[in-house]
Each structure stands twice: as structure tokens, then as C-alpha cells.
Design a protein around this motif. Structure first.
Motif, PDB file in Angstrom:
ATOM      1  N   TRP A  78       6.028  14.781  -6.559  1.00  0.00           N
ATOM      2  CA  TRP A  78       6.433  14.803  -5.188  1.00  0.00           C
ATOM      3  C   TRP A  78       7.806  14.438  -4.809  1.00  0.00           C
ATOM      4  N   THR A  79       8.394  15.038  -3.902  1.00  0.00           N
ATOM      5  CA  THR A  79       9.668  14.573  -3.352  1.00  0.00           C
ATOM      6  C   THR A  79       9.772  14.381  -2.028  1.00  0.00           C
ATOM      7  N   TYR A  80      10.736  14.082  -1.499  1.00  0.00           N
ATOM      8  CA  TYR A  80      10.949  13.714   0.176  1.00  0.00           C
ATOM      9  C   TYR A  80      11.352  15.248   0.457  1.00  0.00           C
ATOM     10  N   GLY A  81      10.763  15.519   1.772  1.00  0.00           N
ATOM     11  CA  GLY A  81      10.966  16.732   2.422  1.00  0.00           C
ATOM     12  C   GLY A  81      10.923  16.351   3.869  1.00  0.00           C
ATOM     13  N   GLU A  82      11.469  17.470   4.547  1.00  0.00           N
ATOM     14  CA  GLU A  82      11.425  17.294   6.287  1.00  0.00           C
ATOM     15  C   GLU A  82       9.871  17.862   6.596  1.00  0.00           C
ATOM     16  N   VAL A  83       9.027  18.239   5.872  1.00  0.00           N
ATOM     17  CA  VAL A  83       7.735  18.572   6.557  1.00  0.00           C
ATOM     18  C   VAL A  83       6.835  18.425   5.047  1.00  0.00           C
ATOM     19  N   LYS A  84       5.534  18.237   5.214  1.00  0.00           N
ATOM     20  CA  LYS A  84       4.609  18.051   4.098  1.00  0.00           C
ATOM     21  C   LYS A  84       4.444  19.584   3.766  1.00  0.00           C
ATOM     22  N   ASP A  85       4.666  19.818   2.471  1.00  0.00           N
ATOM     23  CA  ASP A  85       4.176  21.068   1.719  1.00  0.00           C
ATOM     24  C   ASP A  85       3.373  20.643   0.360  1.00  0.00           C
ATOM     25  N   SER A  86       2.278  20.970   0.564  1.00  0.00           N
ATOM     26  CA  SER A  86       1.378  20.758  -0.757  1.00  0.00           C
ATOM     27  C   SER A  86       1.689  21.405  -1.845  1.00  0.00           C
ATOM     28  N   ILE A  87       2.291  22.838  -1.679  1.00  0.00           N
ATOM     29  CA  ILE A  87       2.556  23.658  -2.540  1.00  0.00           C
ATOM     30  C   ILE A  87       3.996  23.217  -3.395  1.00  0.00           C
ATOM     31  N   THR A 103       7.197  15.824   1.000  1.00  0.00           N
ATOM     32  CA  THR A 103       6.615  14.879   2.181  1.00  0.00           C
ATOM     33  C   THR A 103       7.711  14.127   2.858  1.00  0.00           C
ATOM     34  N   PRO A 104       7.562  14.030   4.099  1.00  0.00           N
ATOM     35  CA  PRO A 104       8.575  13.217   4.872  1.00  0.00           C
ATOM     36  C   PRO A 104       8.237  11.661   4.849  1.00  0.00           C
ATOM     37  N   CYS A 105       6.989  11.324   4.329  1.00  0.00           N
ATOM     38  CA  CYS A 105       6.745  10.078   4.361  1.00  0.00           C
ATOM     39  C   CYS A 105       7.155   9.372   2.918  1.00  0.00           C
ATOM     40  N   LEU A 106       7.972   9.918   2.053  1.00  0.00           N
ATOM     41  CA  LEU A 106       8.400   9.498   0.801  1.00  0.00           C
ATOM     42  C   LEU A 106       9.706   8.936   1.045  1.00  0.00           C
ATOM     43  N   VAL A 107       9.676   7.722   1.665  1.00  0.00           N
ATOM     44  CA  VAL A 107      10.682   7.032   2.316  1.00  0.00           C
ATOM     45  C   VAL A 107      10.204   5.212   2.296  1.00  0.00           C
ATOM     46  N   PRO A 108      11.399   4.680   2.288  1.00  0.00           N
ATOM     47  CA  PRO A 108      10.991   3.220   2.370  1.00  0.00           C
ATOM     48  C   PRO A 108       9.932   2.680   3.362  1.00  0.00           C
ATOM     49  N   TYR A 109       9.045   1.909   3.264  1.00  0.00           N
ATOM     50  CA  TYR A 109       8.172   1.476   4.506  1.00  0.00           C
ATOM     51  C   TYR A 109       8.633   1.236   5.795  1.00  0.00           C
ATOM     52  N   GLU A 110       9.997   0.593   5.839  1.00  0.00           N
ATOM     53  CA  GLU A 110      10.680   0.397   6.670  1.00  0.00           C
ATOM     54  C   GLU A 110      11.279   1.623   7.786  1.00  0.00           C
ATOM     55  N   GLU A 111      11.342   2.608   7.096  1.00  0.00           N
ATOM     56  CA  GLU A 111      11.747   3.910   7.567  1.00  0.00           C
ATOM     57  C   GLU A 111      10.695   4.905   7.951  1.00  0.00           C
ATOM     58  N   VAL A 157       0.903  -1.196  -0.169  1.00  0.00           N
ATOM     59  CA  VAL A 157       0.067  -0.119   0.247  1.00  0.00           C
ATOM     60  C   VAL A 157       0.890   1.157  -0.184  1.00  0.00           C
ATOM     61  N   HIS A 158       1.957   1.221   0.745  1.00  0.00           N
ATOM     62  CA  HIS A 158       2.897   2.410   0.846  1.00  0.00           C
ATOM     63  C   HIS A 158       3.448   2.648  -0.297  1.00  0.00           C
ATOM     64  N   ASP A 159       4.085   1.678  -0.925  1.00  0.00           N
ATOM     65  CA  ASP A 159       4.965   1.539  -2.145  1.00  0.00           C
ATOM     66  C   ASP A 159       3.993   2.014  -3.416  1.00  0.00           C
ATOM     67  N   VAL A 160       2.737   1.595  -3.413  1.00  0.00           N
ATOM     68  CA  VAL A 160       1.721   2.248  -4.518  1.00  0.00           C
ATOM     69  C   VAL A 160       1.713   3.478  -4.305  1.00  0.00           C
ATOM     70  N   TRP A 161       1.241   3.996  -3.206  1.00  0.00           N
ATOM     71  CA  TRP A 161       1.118   5.456  -2.635  1.00  0.00           C
ATOM     72  C   TRP A 161       2.396   6.323  -2.943  1.00  0.00           C
ATOM     73  N   ALA A 162       3.473   5.763  -2.710  1.00  0.00           N
ATOM     74  CA  ALA A 162       4.882   6.438  -3.011  1.00  0.00           C
ATOM     75  C   ALA A 162       5.054   6.591  -4.480  1.00  0.00           C
ATOM     76  N   LYS A 163       4.761   5.759  -5.141  1.00  0.00           N
ATOM     77  CA  LYS A 163       4.947   5.588  -6.623  1.00  0.00           C
ATOM     78  C   LYS A 163       4.280   6.575  -7.207  1.00  0.00           C
ATOM     79  N   GLN A 164       2.794   6.652  -6.819  1.00  0.00           N
ATOM     80  CA  GLN A 164       2.070   7.637  -7.406  1.00  0.00           C
ATOM     81  C   GLN A 164       2.387   8.962  -7.084  1.00  0.00           C
ATOM     82  N   ARG A 165       2.912   9.370  -5.822  1.00  0.00           N
ATOM     83  CA  ARG A 165       3.406  10.636  -5.463  1.00  0.00           C
ATOM     84  C   ARG A 165       4.426  11.047  -6.296  1.00  0.00           C
ATOM     85  N   ILE A 166       5.525  10.220  -6.511  1.00  0.00           N
ATOM     86  CA  ILE A 166       6.678  10.508  -7.222  1.00  0.00           C
ATOM     87  C   ILE A 166       6.272  10.703  -8.643  1.00  0.00           C
ATOM     88  N   GLU A 167       5.352  10.007  -9.284  1.00  0.00           N
ATOM     89  CA  GLU A 167       4.723  10.484 -10.724  1.00  0.00           C
ATOM     90  C   GLU A 167       4.123  11.876 -10.798  1.00  0.00           C
TER      91      GLU A 167
END
Length: 86
Positions: A36-45, A49-57, A23-33
Motif C-alpha cells: 500500500w502507498t499514500y493516496g488522496e482516496v482509499k482504493d483497494s485495487i 489510502t489517505p491514512c498512510l501518514v504519521p499518527y499526528e497527521e 496501533v497506527h504505526d503497526v497498521w501502517a507498517k503492515q500496509r506498507i509491507e
């Protein structure tokens, strides 16, 4: 659909974890497409998002969200009359 009465076998936890990771991997793939990129805080503009990391992290609370999605999906499968076997 009310799933409150559906009970899953106790040995299904490893399947729940595998589905949660997917579920997380599908979500992350969609976000990247979506750009979206990794960031310390979530910023929709800025689309960070800080959640763009492997599930284990992920923080445990984020993993729990994915586990709940997996668990409720499996309950729905059972409620619809399917059997989960290995």
C-alpha cells in the motif's frame, strides 16, 4: 468479553495516546509491507489510502478509532486481573 463495567483511572490518557499511536504505526507498517502507498482516496485495487501518514497527521476520527482500540485493550487487561502501574 463484556468490558462495559471496567473503569480505568483518569490519569491513563497519556498511555492511551501512546498505545493509539503504536496501533497506527503497526497498521501502517503492515500496509506498507503489503504494497500500500499514500493516496488522496482509499482504493483497494490500487492499494492507496489517505491514512498512510504519521499518527499526528491523521484526521481526528481516525485517531479516535485507534484510541478506542487502545482503551478497550487496557480495559481487557484490567478485566483479566492485571494492574496497570507506572
Amino acid at each position: 468479553i463484556d468490558l462495559s463495567e471496567v473503569e480505568l483511572p483518569s490519569d491513563i490518557n497519556s498511555l492511551v495516546e501512546l498505545i493509539a499511536k503504536n496501533v497506527h504505526d503497526v497498521w501502517a507498517k503492515q500496509r506498507i509491507e503489503e504494497g500500500w502507498t499514500y493516496g488522496e482516496v482509499k482504493d483497494s485495487i490500487k492499494k492507496t489510502t489517505p491514512c498512510l501518514v504519521p499518527y499526528e497527521e491523521l484526521p481526528e476520527e481516525e485517531k479516535e478509532y485507534d484510541r478506542k482500540t487502545a482503551m478497550e485493550t487496557l480495559k481487557l487487561v484490567v478485566k483479566l486481573g492485571y494492574k496497570i502501574t507506572k
